[in-house]
Design an enzyme around this catalytic site. Structure first.
Site, PDB file in Angstrom:
ATOM      1  N   GLU A 175      -6.743  12.122   6.831  1.00 12.03           N
ATOM      2  CA  GLU A 175      -5.953  12.690   7.937  1.00 12.03           C
ATOM      3  C   GLU A 175      -5.693  14.193   7.787  1.00 12.03           C
ATOM      4  OE1 GLU A 175      -3.665   8.362   8.244  1.00 12.03           O
ATOM      5  OE2 GLU A 175      -2.466  10.207   8.337  1.00 12.03           O
ATOM      6  N   ASN A 216     -11.431  10.070   5.868  1.00  7.47           N
ATOM      7  CA  ASN A 216     -10.818   8.973   6.629  1.00  7.47           C
ATOM      8  C   ASN A 216      -9.802   9.527   7.633  1.00  7.47           C
ATOM      9  OD1 ASN A 216     -10.385   6.060   6.951  1.00  7.47           O
ATOM     10  ND2 ASN A 216      -8.377   6.373   5.996  1.00  7.47           N
ATOM     11  N   HIS A 253      -6.642   2.013  14.126  1.00  6.67           N
ATOM     12  CA  HIS A 253      -5.301   1.534  14.483  1.00  6.67           C
ATOM     13  C   HIS A 253      -5.240   1.553  16.007  1.00  6.67           C
ATOM     14  CE1 HIS A 253      -3.574   1.379  10.488  1.00  6.67           C
ATOM     15  NE2 HIS A 253      -4.037   2.579  10.228  1.00  6.67           N
ATOM     16  N   GLU A 283      -8.886   0.570   8.685  1.00  6.84           N
ATOM     17  CA  GLU A 283      -7.476   0.151   8.773  1.00  6.84           C
ATOM     18  C   GLU A 283      -7.183  -0.540  10.112  1.00  6.84           C
ATOM     19  OE1 GLU A 283      -6.170   4.248   6.358  1.00  6.84           O
ATOM     20  OE2 GLU A 283      -4.818   3.430   7.882  1.00  6.84           O
ATOM     21  N   ASP A 285      -6.048  -2.650  13.110  1.00  5.20           N
ATOM     22  CA  ASP A 285      -5.010  -3.548  13.595  1.00  5.20           C
ATOM     23  C   ASP A 285      -4.860  -3.331  15.095  1.00  5.20           C
ATOM     24  OD1 ASP A 285      -2.375  -1.678  11.844  1.00  5.20           O
ATOM     25  OD2 ASP A 285      -3.567  -1.128  13.616  1.00  5.20           O
TER      26      ASP A 285
HETATM   27  O1  G3I Z   1       8.512   1.900  -2.083  1.00  8.08           O
HETATM   28  C1  G3I Z   1       9.648   1.891  -1.254  1.00  8.08           C
HETATM   29  C2  G3I Z   1      10.607   0.827  -1.775  1.00  8.08           C
HETATM   30  O2  G3I Z   1      11.073   1.227  -3.063  1.00  8.08           O
HETATM   31  C3  G3I Z   1      11.752   0.734  -0.808  1.00  8.08           C
HETATM   32  O3  G3I Z   1      12.626  -0.331  -1.237  1.00  8.08           O
HETATM   33  C4  G3I Z   1      11.184   0.387   0.580  1.00  8.08           C
HETATM   34  C5  G3I Z   1      12.291   0.250   1.602  1.00  8.08           C
HETATM   35  O4  G3I Z   1      12.453   1.437   2.321  1.00  8.08           O
HETATM   36  O5  G3I Z   1      10.292   1.434   1.013  1.00  8.08           O
HETATM   37  C6  G3I Z   1       9.208   1.506   0.153  1.00  8.08           C
HETATM   38  O6  G3I Z   1       8.390   2.546   0.581  1.00  8.08           O
HETATM   39  C7  G3I Z   1       7.709   2.236   1.804  1.00  8.08           C
HETATM   40  C8  G3I Z   1       6.210   2.175   1.487  1.00  8.08           C
HETATM   41  O7  G3I Z   1       5.455   1.998   2.713  1.00  8.08           O
HETATM   42  C9  G3I Z   1       5.921   1.010   0.614  1.00  8.08           C
HETATM   43  O8  G3I Z   1       6.275  -0.160   1.311  1.00  8.08           O
HETATM   44  C10 G3I Z   1       7.958   3.384   2.749  1.00  8.08           C
HETATM   45  O9  G3I Z   1       9.317   3.346   3.164  1.00  8.08           O
HETATM   46  C11 G3I Z   1       7.071   3.216   3.982  1.00  8.08           C
HETATM   47  O10 G3I Z   1       7.152   4.379   4.773  1.00  8.08           O
HETATM   48  C12 G3I Z   1       5.594   3.083   3.557  1.00  8.08           C
HETATM   49  O11 G3I Z   1       4.858   2.843   4.713  1.00  8.08           O
HETATM   50  C13 G3I Z   1       3.431   2.941   4.520  1.00  8.08           C
HETATM   51  C14 G3I Z   1       2.917   4.116   5.357  1.00  8.08           C
HETATM   52  O12 G3I Z   1       1.466   4.166   5.272  1.00  8.08           O
HETATM   53  C15 G3I Z   1       3.471   5.429   4.861  1.00  8.08           C
HETATM   54  O13 G3I Z   1       2.955   6.454   5.608  1.00  8.08           O
HETATM   55  C16 G3I Z   1       2.814   1.643   5.045  1.00  8.08           C
HETATM   56  O14 G3I Z   1       3.191   0.559   4.181  1.00  8.08           O
HETATM   57  C17 G3I Z   1       1.281   1.750   5.084  1.00  8.08           C
HETATM   58  O15 G3I Z   1       0.741   0.632   5.751  1.00  8.08           O
HETATM   59  C18 G3I Z   1       0.880   3.024   5.849  1.00  8.08           C
HETATM   60  O16 G3I Z   1      -0.536   3.143   5.797  1.00  8.08           O
HETATM   61  C19 G3I Z   1      -1.119   4.288   6.422  1.00  8.08           C
HETATM   62  C20 G3I Z   1      -2.371   4.625   5.654  1.00  8.08           C
HETATM   63  O17 G3I Z   1      -2.081   4.838   4.307  1.00  8.08           O
HETATM   64  C21 G3I Z   1      -3.056   5.820   6.262  1.00  8.08           C
HETATM   65  N1  G3I Z   1      -3.284   5.650   7.689  1.00  8.08           N
HETATM   66  C22 G3I Z   1      -2.144   5.214   8.497  1.00  8.08           C
HETATM   67  C23 G3I Z   1      -1.519   3.978   7.871  1.00  8.08           C
HETATM   68  C24 G3I Z   1      -0.346   3.525   8.714  1.00  8.08           C
HETATM   69  O18 G3I Z   1       0.665   4.513   8.716  1.00  8.08           O
END
Ligand code: G3I
Length: 375
Positions: A175, A216, A253, A283, A285
């Site tokens: 990105e 990507n 997405h 990715e 969905d």
């Molecule tokens: O690790 C913390 C945990 O300690 C805490 O308890 C929990 C509750 O807030 O949050 C956890 O962190 C979260 C992390 O995912 C792990 O679950 C973050 O808040 C959350 O923002 C993060 O979201 C991820 C997101 O990328 C971040 O930008 C999503 O799971 C993940 O599916 C998403 O994936 C991205 C790709 O990497 C790139 N392309 C887009 C895609 C969707 O945004």
């Protein structure tokens, strides 16, 4: 008798002719591009009762899933993942904030767990992601200039070296392009100039020469979109200047409110493939929240959109794999309140299995897409 020996000898000759190509594959973890070994073979229809991985294998494609370590405590989670998918992508476990929380301090344990799971179930691993403006460790955000560049190169090198020989494909840079097609304005790496991208690829290649290296991105699935044209210019320049880039990742997405047709998807993937790049849908969905109609109608539309995306991949010889961004609806990032709004009103039910791990029509859409003959 003489005829049979002639047939046998030409077969042996054919195999030997293939040998050097196969050697090249073994050296760099090249996917067996569909039809390359036997040109003209179109994708094979799935058999009744096929798992997704069996259906994908018939087309020499990989069918993958993004997995998260914290869901492994549910026994059904790893079970379904290993049964249906032959590729996995760590959803968050190989990102910078997790892997190098402090300068030079590395925590590979969560990523190692997913790699071990993949190896135990003959699943390919896509590494995600080495250089991304999101989910950066806090200390990186305080850096700039040469300090930022050397931290980036050290991170890429250490992470790719740690997983050397275990990762088939890396999303090296994720990105980096903005919606207008220029470099992303809210990325700290942009301040380094676009050369940082080539340097990241070279560092990853030096650390693991066998891994295929991908750029990507999302919202690039239609060639008419300025961001897609910007991404095309970027990877074309990298490829033509001899940077070790091997593939292009289309995140898929889907946004049903504004999404390209099968023909446009196919044309867009072909356009990037013509640069000599492998193509992956990385990715995928399909949120249903904003799809009009009853739940049944929403799920039927979700199935058709999925069939078209998977079918577009199967229609392009250099498109070698499709990954769903999560296992069941409740594991989807779009089930999390902080992200759901990105796709309008939920619930989005964005994946191929429901909260009870039961297959949805979307799963049949994947199978139908894999069975689409290449025309
Ligand atoms: O690790 C913390 C945990 O300690 C805490 O308890 C929990 C509750 O807030 O949050 C956890 O962190 C979260 C992390 O995912 C792990 O679950 C973050 O808040 C959350 O923002 C993060 O979201 C991820 C997101 O990328 C971040 O930008 C999503 O799971 C993940 O599916 C998403 O994936 C991205 C790709 O990497 C790139 N392309 C887009 C895609 C969707 O945004």
């Amino acid at each position: 008798m003489r005829q049979r020996s002639r047939a046998l000898s030409s077969l042996v000759v054919g195999l030997f002719a293939l040998a050097p190509w196969l050697d090249a594959c073994r050296e760099r973890r090249e996917p067996v591009a569909a039809g390359a070994a036997s040109p003209g073979v179109s994708s094979a229809p799935a058999a009744e009762g096929d798992t997704l991985r069996q259906a994908a294998a018939r087309t020499q494609r990989k069918i993958g899933v993004a997995l998260a370590t914290w869901f492994f405590k549910e026994a059904a989670y790893p079970e379904l993942a290993a049964r249906e998918f032959d590729s996995l992508t760590p959803e968050n476990e190989m990102k910078w904030y997790q892997v190098e929380p402090e300068p030079g301090t590395f925590d590979f344990a969560p990523g190692d767990k997913l790699v071990a799971f993949a190896q135990a179930h003959s699943m390919r691993v896509r590494g995600h992601t080495l250089v991304w403006h999101n989910q950066l460790a806090a200390w990186v955000k305080r850096l700039e200039g040469d300090a930022l560049k050397s931290a980036m190169l050290a991170h890429v090198t250490a992470t790719a070296a740690h997983y050397k020989g275990q990762i088939a494909q890396w999303d090296v840079v994720n990105e980096a392009v903005d919606d207008d097609g220029e470099l992303r304005k809210n990325s700290p790496f942009t301040s380094l100039g676009k050369g940082y991208i080539a340097e990241a690829f070279r560092a990853a290649h030096a650390a693991d020469p066998g891994a295929l290296l991908f750029y990507n991105d999302y919202m690039i699935e239609d060639l008419e979109w300025p961001k897609s044209q910007g991404a095309y210019r970027l990877v074309k320049e990298l490829k033509e200047s001899g940077v070790p880039i091997h593939g292009m990742g289309f995140q898929m997405h889907a946004d049903p409110r504004r999404w390209p047709s099968y023909e446009v998807l196919k044309r867009t993937l072909e356009h990037f493939a013509a640069l000599g790049l492998y193509i992956e849908l990385t990715e995928l969905d399909v949120p249903v929240g904003e799809i009009p109609g009853t739940l049944e109608q929403k799920l039927a539309a979700q199935k058709d959109l999925t069939r078209d995306m998977v079918g577009a991949c199967v229609s392009v010889e250099r498109c070698t794999g499709i990954t769903l961004w999560g296992l069941t609806d409740r594991h989807s990032w779009l089930a999390a309140p902080e992200w759901a709004k990105l796709r309008g009103n939920g619930p989005h039910l964005a994946l191929a299995f429901d909260d009870a791990y039961r297959p949805k029509p979307m799963r049949a859409g994947v199978i139908e897409g894999l069975s689409l003959s290449r025309k």
